[in-house]
Scaffold this motif. Structure first.
Motif, PDB file in Angstrom:
ATOM      1  N   GLY A  40      -6.734   5.097  42.242  1.00  0.00           N
ATOM      2  CA  GLY A  40      -6.928   3.774  41.646  1.00  0.00           C
ATOM      3  C   GLY A  40      -5.649   3.181  41.098  1.00  0.00           C
ATOM      4  N   THR A  41      -4.502   3.676  41.539  1.00  0.00           N
ATOM      5  CA  THR A  41      -3.215   3.175  41.058  1.00  0.00           C
ATOM      6  C   THR A  41      -2.500   2.324  42.111  1.00  0.00           C
ATOM      7  OG1 THR A  41      -2.182   5.287  41.648  1.00  0.00           O
ATOM      8  CG2 THR A  41      -2.856   4.995  39.351  1.00  0.00           C
ATOM      9  N   TYR A  42      -3.251   1.885  43.119  1.00  0.00           N
ATOM     10  CA  TYR A  42      -2.735   0.915  44.094  1.00  0.00           C
ATOM     11  C   TYR A  42      -3.316  -0.424  43.659  1.00  0.00           C
ATOM     12  CZ  TYR A  42      -0.885  -0.488  48.657  1.00  0.00           C
ATOM     13  OH  TYR A  42      -0.146  -1.044  49.670  1.00  0.00           O
ATOM     14  N   ALA A  43      -2.471  -1.277  43.123  1.00  0.00           N
ATOM     15  CA  ALA A  43      -2.928  -2.540  42.526  1.00  0.00           C
ATOM     16  C   ALA A  43      -3.520  -3.479  43.569  1.00  0.00           C
ATOM     17  CB  ALA A  43      -1.774  -3.225  41.809  1.00  0.00           C
ATOM     18  N   THR A  44      -4.437  -4.293  43.120  1.00  0.00           N
ATOM     19  CA  THR A  44      -4.982  -5.366  43.949  1.00  0.00           C
ATOM     20  C   THR A  44      -4.180  -6.632  43.674  1.00  0.00           C
ATOM     21  OG1 THR A  44      -6.541  -6.119  42.257  1.00  0.00           O
ATOM     22  CG2 THR A  44      -7.314  -4.384  43.775  1.00  0.00           C
ATOM     23  N   THR A  45      -4.323  -7.618  44.527  1.00  0.00           N
ATOM     24  CA  THR A  45      -3.644  -8.897  44.322  1.00  0.00           C
ATOM     25  C   THR A  45      -4.091  -9.533  43.012  1.00  0.00           C
ATOM     26  OG1 THR A  45      -3.425  -9.192  46.701  1.00  0.00           O
ATOM     27  CG2 THR A  45      -3.223 -11.171  45.341  1.00  0.00           C
ATOM     28  N   GLU A  46      -5.366  -9.428  42.711  1.00  0.00           N
ATOM     29  CA  GLU A  46      -5.885  -9.977  41.455  1.00  0.00           C
ATOM     30  C   GLU A  46      -5.233  -9.294  40.251  1.00  0.00           C
ATOM     31  OE1 GLU A  46     -10.091  -9.896  39.137  1.00  0.00           O
ATOM     32  OE2 GLU A  46     -10.187 -10.570  41.223  1.00  0.00           O
ATOM     33  N   GLU A  47      -5.040  -7.981  40.326  1.00  0.00           N
ATOM     34  CA  GLU A  47      -4.382  -7.261  39.228  1.00  0.00           C
ATOM     35  C   GLU A  47      -2.933  -7.715  39.059  1.00  0.00           C
ATOM     36  OE1 GLU A  47      -6.489  -2.910  38.913  1.00  0.00           O
ATOM     37  OE2 GLU A  47      -5.318  -3.306  40.731  1.00  0.00           O
ATOM     38  N   LEU A 104       3.054  -1.158  34.138  1.00  0.00           N
ATOM     39  CA  LEU A 104       3.979  -1.543  35.190  1.00  0.00           C
ATOM     40  C   LEU A 104       3.306  -1.563  36.553  1.00  0.00           C
ATOM     41  CD1 LEU A 104       7.056  -1.905  35.898  1.00  0.00           C
ATOM     42  CD2 LEU A 104       7.174   0.567  36.035  1.00  0.00           C
ATOM     43  N   ILE A 105       3.621  -2.584  37.339  1.00  0.00           N
ATOM     44  CA  ILE A 105       3.256  -2.623  38.759  1.00  0.00           C
ATOM     45  C   ILE A 105       4.568  -2.663  39.525  1.00  0.00           C
ATOM     46  CG2 ILE A 105       2.172  -3.900  40.643  1.00  0.00           C
ATOM     47  CD1 ILE A 105       0.116  -4.942  38.628  1.00  0.00           C
ATOM     48  N   ILE A 106       4.769  -1.683  40.406  1.00  0.00           N
ATOM     49  CA  ILE A 106       5.989  -1.581  41.193  1.00  0.00           C
ATOM     50  C   ILE A 106       5.714  -2.150  42.583  1.00  0.00           C
ATOM     51  CG2 ILE A 106       7.790  -0.051  42.041  1.00  0.00           C
ATOM     52  CD1 ILE A 106       6.804   1.975  39.933  1.00  0.00           C
ATOM     53  N   VAL A 107       6.580  -3.055  43.020  1.00  0.00           N
ATOM     54  CA  VAL A 107       6.391  -3.768  44.284  1.00  0.00           C
ATOM     55  C   VAL A 107       7.517  -3.443  45.261  1.00  0.00           C
ATOM     56  CG1 VAL A 107       6.250  -6.070  45.334  1.00  0.00           C
ATOM     57  CG2 VAL A 107       5.297  -5.689  43.064  1.00  0.00           C
ATOM     58  N   ALA A 114       7.827   1.844  46.661  1.00  0.00           N
ATOM     59  CA  ALA A 114       7.168   1.739  45.356  1.00  0.00           C
ATOM     60  C   ALA A 114       6.427   3.032  45.026  1.00  0.00           C
ATOM     61  CB  ALA A 114       6.210   0.553  45.339  1.00  0.00           C
ATOM     62  N   SER A 115       5.776   3.621  46.000  1.00  0.00           N
ATOM     63  CA  SER A 115       5.029   4.867  45.779  1.00  0.00           C
ATOM     64  C   SER A 115       5.954   6.012  45.423  1.00  0.00           C
ATOM     65  CB  SER A 115       4.206   5.225  47.020  1.00  0.00           C
ATOM     66  OG  SER A 115       3.202   4.271  47.234  1.00  0.00           O
ATOM     67  N   ILE A 116       7.099   6.065  46.074  1.00  0.00           N
ATOM     68  CA  ILE A 116       8.072   7.126  45.781  1.00  0.00           C
ATOM     69  C   ILE A 116       8.657   6.923  44.384  1.00  0.00           C
ATOM     70  CG2 ILE A 116      10.324   8.060  46.446  1.00  0.00           C
ATOM     71  CD1 ILE A 116       9.444   7.559  49.391  1.00  0.00           C
ATOM     72  N   GLU A 117       9.050   5.696  44.067  1.00  0.00           N
ATOM     73  CA  GLU A 117       9.617   5.411  42.746  1.00  0.00           C
ATOM     74  C   GLU A 117       8.602   5.642  41.629  1.00  0.00           C
ATOM     75  OE1 GLU A 117      12.795   4.777  41.845  1.00  0.00           O
ATOM     76  OE2 GLU A 117      13.219   5.164  43.954  1.00  0.00           O
ATOM     77  N   ALA A 118       7.342   5.353  41.893  1.00  0.00           N
ATOM     78  CA  ALA A 118       6.296   5.515  40.881  1.00  0.00           C
ATOM     79  C   ALA A 118       6.202   6.958  40.398  1.00  0.00           C
ATOM     80  CB  ALA A 118       4.943   5.059  41.425  1.00  0.00           C
ATOM     81  N   GLU A 119       6.481   7.906  41.275  1.00  0.00           N
ATOM     82  CA  GLU A 119       6.432   9.317  40.894  1.00  0.00           C
ATOM     83  C   GLU A 119       7.381   9.602  39.730  1.00  0.00           C
ATOM     84  OE1 GLU A 119       4.396  12.007  42.281  1.00  0.00           O
ATOM     85  OE2 GLU A 119       3.417  10.086  42.686  1.00  0.00           O
ATOM     86  N   GLY A 125       7.089   7.572  30.602  1.00  0.00           N
ATOM     87  CA  GLY A 125       6.294   7.251  29.426  1.00  0.00           C
ATOM     88  C   GLY A 125       5.473   5.981  29.486  1.00  0.00           C
ATOM     89  N   PHE A 126       5.450   5.299  30.614  1.00  0.00           N
ATOM     90  CA  PHE A 126       4.631   4.091  30.726  1.00  0.00           C
ATOM     91  C   PHE A 126       3.153   4.458  30.644  1.00  0.00           C
ATOM     92  CE2 PHE A 126       8.591   2.654  32.481  1.00  0.00           C
ATOM     93  CZ  PHE A 126       8.667   1.328  32.101  1.00  0.00           C
ATOM     94  N   ASN A 127       2.348   3.567  30.059  1.00  0.00           N
ATOM     95  CA  ASN A 127       0.906   3.806  29.956  1.00  0.00           C
ATOM     96  C   ASN A 127       0.257   3.843  31.336  1.00  0.00           C
ATOM     97  OD1 ASN A 127       1.133   3.785  27.191  1.00  0.00           O
ATOM     98  ND2 ASN A 127       0.285   1.740  26.932  1.00  0.00           N
ATOM     99  N   GLN A 128       0.516   2.796  32.131  1.00  0.00           N
ATOM    100  CA  GLN A 128      -0.027   2.705  33.481  1.00  0.00           C
ATOM    101  C   GLN A 128       1.091   2.314  34.436  1.00  0.00           C
ATOM    102  OE1 GLN A 128      -3.878   0.731  34.196  1.00  0.00           O
ATOM    103  NE2 GLN A 128      -3.825   0.222  32.016  1.00  0.00           N
ATOM    104  N   VAL A 129       1.105   2.952  35.598  1.00  0.00           N
ATOM    105  CA  VAL A 129       2.053   2.600  36.650  1.00  0.00           C
ATOM    106  C   VAL A 129       1.260   2.481  37.944  1.00  0.00           C
ATOM    107  CG1 VAL A 129       4.103   3.269  37.957  1.00  0.00           C
ATOM    108  CG2 VAL A 129       3.959   3.814  35.510  1.00  0.00           C
TER     109      VAL A 129
END
Length: 173
Positions: A40-47, A104-107, A114-119, A125-129
């Protein structure tokens, strides 16, 4: 001569053992994108649209300067891949290194980088990535902005700068 041949054979055999552990960029990024979707950490356009308006979210782009200049989401920031922690510190932390944007949403284009950097960023320490791909943003008829000018790009749109949409979206307007 026999010793050189034996040494060369041993070297080739040992290198193939290490190569068995190597994961290609495509394999790794595909695996991480799937993990993000399942978690559930792949953002939607609405998010992404909501995050751009929220005070506690940052939409950060990890693409190259050239990719960013060509098209980016208005309101996002470019942090790049070379030293994203510096870009994140500039936009997500206050002067005392406390989070002002803890989510944070990484694009990137396809969400691979983005998936590699998110790791790594998740460990900062971000709450949500979350991750997101610019292709979805464009395909769903959301505008992108450009940094090109008439001086650098003579084939552009003259002095008409602002929001740009995908060709298939123009018939919907």
């Amino acid at each position: 001569m026999k010793f050189k041949g034996l040494l060369l054979g041993l070297l080739v055999a040992s290198s193939s053992l290490f190569a068995a552990d190597f994961i290609s960029y495509e394999e790794l990024s595909s695996k991480l994108k799937e993990e993000n979707k399942k978690a559930g950490t792949y953002a939607t356009t609405e998010e992404v649209q909501k995050a751009l308006k929220a005070k506690d979210w940052l939409v950060a782009d990890v693409r190259t300067m050239e990719e960013w200049a060509a098209a980016h989401i208005k309101g996002s920031v470019r942090i790049g891949r070379q030293a994203p922690e510096k870009g994140l510190a500039l936009h997500a932390l206050d002067m005392e290194d406390k989070f002002i944007k803890p989510n944070l949403i990484i694009v990137c284009n396809s969400a691979a980088r983005a998936s590699i950097e998110a790791e790594t960023i998740r460990k900062m320490g971000f709450n949500q990535v979350k991750v997101y791909d610019l292709y979805s943003w464009i395909d769903e008829c959301n505008p992108v902005v450009t940094k090109y000018t008439v001086k650098k790009d003579k084939g552009g749109t003259g002095l008409k700068f602002g929001n740009f949409y995908a060709e298939h979206c123009k018939s919907k307007k």
